[in-house]
Design a protein around this motif. Structure first.
Motif, mmCIF file in Angstrom:
data_model
loop_
_atom_site.group_PDB
_atom_site.id
_atom_site.type_symbol
_atom_site.label_atom_id
_atom_site.label_comp_id
_atom_site.label_asym_id
_atom_site.label_seq_id
_atom_site.Cartn_x
_atom_site.Cartn_y
_atom_site.Cartn_z
ATOM 1 N N SER A 2 0.849 -1.183 0.000
ATOM 2 C CA SER A 2 0.000 0.000 0.000
ATOM 3 C C SER A 2 0.887 1.235 0.000
ATOM 4 O O SER A 2 1.394 1.655 1.043
ATOM 5 C CB SER A 2 -0.924 0.009 1.221
ATOM 6 O OG SER A 2 -1.767 1.127 1.205
ATOM 7 N N LEU A 175 -5.608 4.371 -6.942
ATOM 8 C CA LEU A 175 -5.643 2.944 -6.646
ATOM 9 C C LEU A 175 -4.484 2.204 -7.313
ATOM 10 O O LEU A 175 -3.872 1.315 -6.717
ATOM 11 C CB LEU A 175 -6.977 2.338 -7.081
ATOM 12 C CG LEU A 175 -8.219 2.790 -6.311
ATOM 13 C CD1 LEU A 175 -9.461 2.117 -6.881
ATOM 14 C CD2 LEU A 175 -8.092 2.478 -4.821
ATOM 15 N N GLN A 178 -1.326 3.116 -5.390
ATOM 16 C CA GLN A 178 -1.401 2.538 -4.048
ATOM 17 C C GLN A 178 -1.065 1.047 -4.082
ATOM 18 O O GLN A 178 -0.386 0.526 -3.196
ATOM 19 C CB GLN A 178 -2.795 2.753 -3.473
ATOM 20 C CG GLN A 178 -2.952 2.376 -2.009
ATOM 21 C CD GLN A 178 -4.387 2.555 -1.540
ATOM 22 O OE1 GLN A 178 -5.300 1.970 -2.118
ATOM 23 N NE2 GLN A 178 -4.576 3.357 -0.507
ATOM 24 N N GLN A 179 -1.502 0.363 -5.127
ATOM 25 C CA GLN A 179 -1.289 -1.081 -5.245
ATOM 26 C C GLN A 179 0.042 -1.441 -5.884
ATOM 27 O O GLN A 179 0.352 -2.626 -6.067
ATOM 28 C CB GLN A 179 -2.436 -1.698 -6.041
ATOM 29 C CG GLN A 179 -3.783 -1.610 -5.336
ATOM 30 C CD GLN A 179 -4.940 -2.054 -6.204
ATOM 31 O OE1 GLN A 179 -4.748 -2.783 -7.174
ATOM 32 N NE2 GLN A 179 -6.134 -1.617 -5.883
ATOM 33 N N GLY A 258 -7.766 9.450 0.423
ATOM 34 C CA GLY A 258 -9.029 8.723 0.409
ATOM 35 C C GLY A 258 -9.786 8.875 -0.886
ATOM 36 O O GLY A 258 -9.814 9.966 -1.484
ATOM 37 N N TYR A 259 -10.385 7.766 -1.332
ATOM 38 C CA TYR A 259 -11.231 7.756 -2.530
ATOM 39 C C TYR A 259 -12.464 6.920 -2.211
ATOM 40 O O TYR A 259 -12.352 5.741 -1.867
ATOM 41 C CB TYR A 259 -10.448 7.152 -3.695
ATOM 42 C CG TYR A 259 -11.244 6.834 -4.945
ATOM 43 C CD1 TYR A 259 -12.205 7.698 -5.450
ATOM 44 C CD2 TYR A 259 -10.991 5.651 -5.652
ATOM 45 C CE1 TYR A 259 -12.903 7.401 -6.618
ATOM 46 C CE2 TYR A 259 -11.681 5.343 -6.820
ATOM 47 C CZ TYR A 259 -12.635 6.215 -7.298
ATOM 48 O OH TYR A 259 -13.327 5.908 -8.454
ATOM 49 N N GLY A 260 -13.615 7.555 -2.259
ATOM 50 C CA GLY A 260 -14.861 6.846 -2.037
ATOM 51 C C GLY A 260 -15.709 6.878 -3.293
ATOM 52 O O GLY A 260 -15.654 7.840 -4.059
ATOM 53 N N MET A 282 -17.181 5.979 2.648
ATOM 54 C CA MET A 282 -16.108 5.131 2.123
ATOM 55 C C MET A 282 -14.794 5.898 2.041
ATOM 56 O O MET A 282 -13.723 5.372 2.385
ATOM 57 C CB MET A 282 -16.486 4.598 0.744
ATOM 58 C CG MET A 282 -15.437 3.699 0.115
ATOM 59 S SD MET A 282 -15.958 3.099 -1.504
ATOM 60 C CE MET A 282 -14.508 2.124 -1.968
ATOM 61 N N ALA A 283 -14.854 7.150 1.580
ATOM 62 C CA ALA A 283 -13.638 7.959 1.479
ATOM 63 C C ALA A 283 -13.023 8.194 2.857
ATOM 64 O O ALA A 283 -11.803 8.085 3.038
ATOM 65 C CB ALA A 283 -13.943 9.288 0.802
ATOM 66 N N GLY A 285 -13.420 6.317 5.501
ATOM 67 C CA GLY A 285 -12.925 5.045 5.999
ATOM 68 C C GLY A 285 -11.602 4.665 5.372
ATOM 69 O O GLY A 285 -10.692 4.186 6.052
ATOM 70 N N GLN A 286 -11.466 4.874 4.066
ATOM 71 C CA GLN A 286 -10.217 4.537 3.403
ATOM 72 C C GLN A 286 -9.086 5.449 3.871
ATOM 73 O O GLN A 286 -7.932 5.021 3.986
ATOM 74 C CB GLN A 286 -10.390 4.643 1.891
ATOM 75 C CG GLN A 286 -9.224 4.064 1.115
ATOM 76 C CD GLN A 286 -9.466 4.091 -0.375
ATOM 77 O OE1 GLN A 286 -9.179 5.079 -1.037
ATOM 78 N NE2 GLN A 286 -9.997 3.008 -0.920
#
Length: 407
Positions: A2, A175, A178-179, A258-260, A282-283, A285-286
């Motif tokens: 991450s 994303l 991040q990955q 964050g991305y929601g 979601m944003a 939380g991420q």
């Protein structure tokens, strides 16, 4: 794996200005870029209001061969990306020798398609259209042109998601980095602003008809709002992994944390409070933060009666009524496919210069907007963390959270 994702470059070409300096001044001054376009009224538009975005002259920068496959979205995107690469310290030699991706939000190329069809209708010969038309006509025109011009070797596709296109493009770049699938992605959004692209939108009756005072027509959250105003241009945000940015000594402007996203799964054009709330949550939380960590919200609010009320209720449900909120669409109108990217740029300029751009024309709240903290005038304010909403037809929702870089 991450990876941390940072922003190392931004560029903008909009009705607020043709570069970052001009746009910063317009944001701080609360200067609208909306005009009355008589040609639209003569053509049969219900509303002749639009953001004013000049076509750039690319001859000083590009050869005729490079320009022939470009129409408005690609032209605007070139100007924004050129500036973003400069602010990021990237040049073509570096891009040619490394793997840099591009994901751009774009959802129409109406004018170029119509122009090509009109030539055939007039001449009865498709060979007279010209070899560049096909590259202008495709929705992927921005990616095709920019990846070729800047010699990009990484991921390469267009993201089409209505008025959330620009935001989702940044989210997807986030994303991938991040990955660990990409070290660097050029993201953004582009929007043509010609009459051809806006005829059907105008026909829906969703545009403001306050034509006598164009700069007062876009009234997000105001009780007397009567519709949005179309606008356009392009915005570019360069994302990199933190490690890659540090390695090349890049300027780190902020961190995307964050991305929601969500889909309403309901009406094709009506908003959904539930869908918006899920994207917001979601944003957060991420990002691993609570609502209290957000210092500013750049709202999607387009100046439509139903849309603004829904978003005000969603913001209140998640954040309560304290966090400062404004919609830069009060200044720009609705930049449609580019809005999710341009509003990240606008918010970053506020973060860098410690102010909140005003939600102009907010004079009388309605029942929903009265519950949240809308900023009607330019406000000095230190922003360490901001959130930007983008919602689109088809029920697509996107939320991005950006934080001042710490270490």
């Amino acid at each position: 794996m991450s990876n941390r994702v940072v922003i190392t470059g931004i560029g903008i070409y909009s009705c607020l200005g043709e570069n970052l300096g001009q746009v910063t001044q317009s944001l701080y001054a609360g200067k609208s870029g909306i005009i009355f376009d008589k040609a639209r009224k003569d053509f049969g538009f219900r509303s002749a209001l639009t953001g004013m975005v000049a076509r750039p002259d690319l001859k000083p920068f590009l050869s005729r061969r490079q320009r022939m496959g470009m129409h408005e979205p690609a032209e605007y995107a070139y100007m924004a990306t050129r500036e973003a690469l400069e602010t990021s310290g990237l040049d073509i030699d570096f891009l040619d020798k490394t793997e840099t991706g591009i994901i751009f939000g774009n959802d129409s190329t109406a004018a170029s398609v119509i122009e090509a069809t009109d030539k055939v209708r007039e001449k009865r010969d498709t060979t007279l259209i010209g070899s560049g038309a096909i590259f202008q006509n495709m929705n992927s025109t921005v990616n095709m042109n920019l990846s070729t011009i800047f010699k990009l070797k990484g991921i390469n596709f267009t993201l089409s998601a209505a008025c959330a296109s620009g935001s989702h493009s940044i989210g997807m770049g986030y994303l991938l980095i991040q990955q660990g699938l990409q070290e660097r992605v050029i993201c953004g959004g582009a929007q043509e602003i010609n009459m051809e692209s806006m005829c059907s939108f105008d026909g829906l009756g969703t545009f403001s008809t306050h034509e006598s005072e164009p700069m007062k027509a876009s009234r997000p959250f105001d009780r007397d709002r009567d519709g949005l105003i179309p606008s356009g241009g392009a915005a570019t945000v360069i994302l990199e992994s933190y490690d890659a940015a540090v390695k090349r000594g890049a300027p780190i402007l902020a961190e995307l944390i964050g991305y929601g996203f969500s889909s309403n799964g309901d009406h094709i054009s009506n908003p959904s409070i539930d869908g918006q709330v899920r994207s917001l949550q979601m944003a957060l939380g991420q990002a691993g933060i609570g609502p209290e960590a957000i210092d500013y919200i750049n709202a999607h609010a387009t100046s439509t009666p139903v849309g603004d009320s829904s978003e005000a209720r969603a913001i209140y449900e998640v954040f309560g009524g304290e966090v400062p909120v404004s919609s830069t669409k009060s200044l720009t109108g609705h930049e449609c496919w580019m809005a999710g990217a341009s509003e990240i740029v606008y918010s970053l300029l506020m973060l860098q210069n410690d102010f909140i751009a005003p939600n102009i024309n907010f004079e009388n709240p309605d029942e929903d907007s009265a519950r949240i903290n809308i900023v009607p005038e330019t406000k000095s304010h230190k922003i360490d963390c901001f959130l930007s909403n983008s919602f689109g037809f088809g029920g697509t929702n996107s939320t991005l959270i950006v934080r001042r870089i710490t270490s």
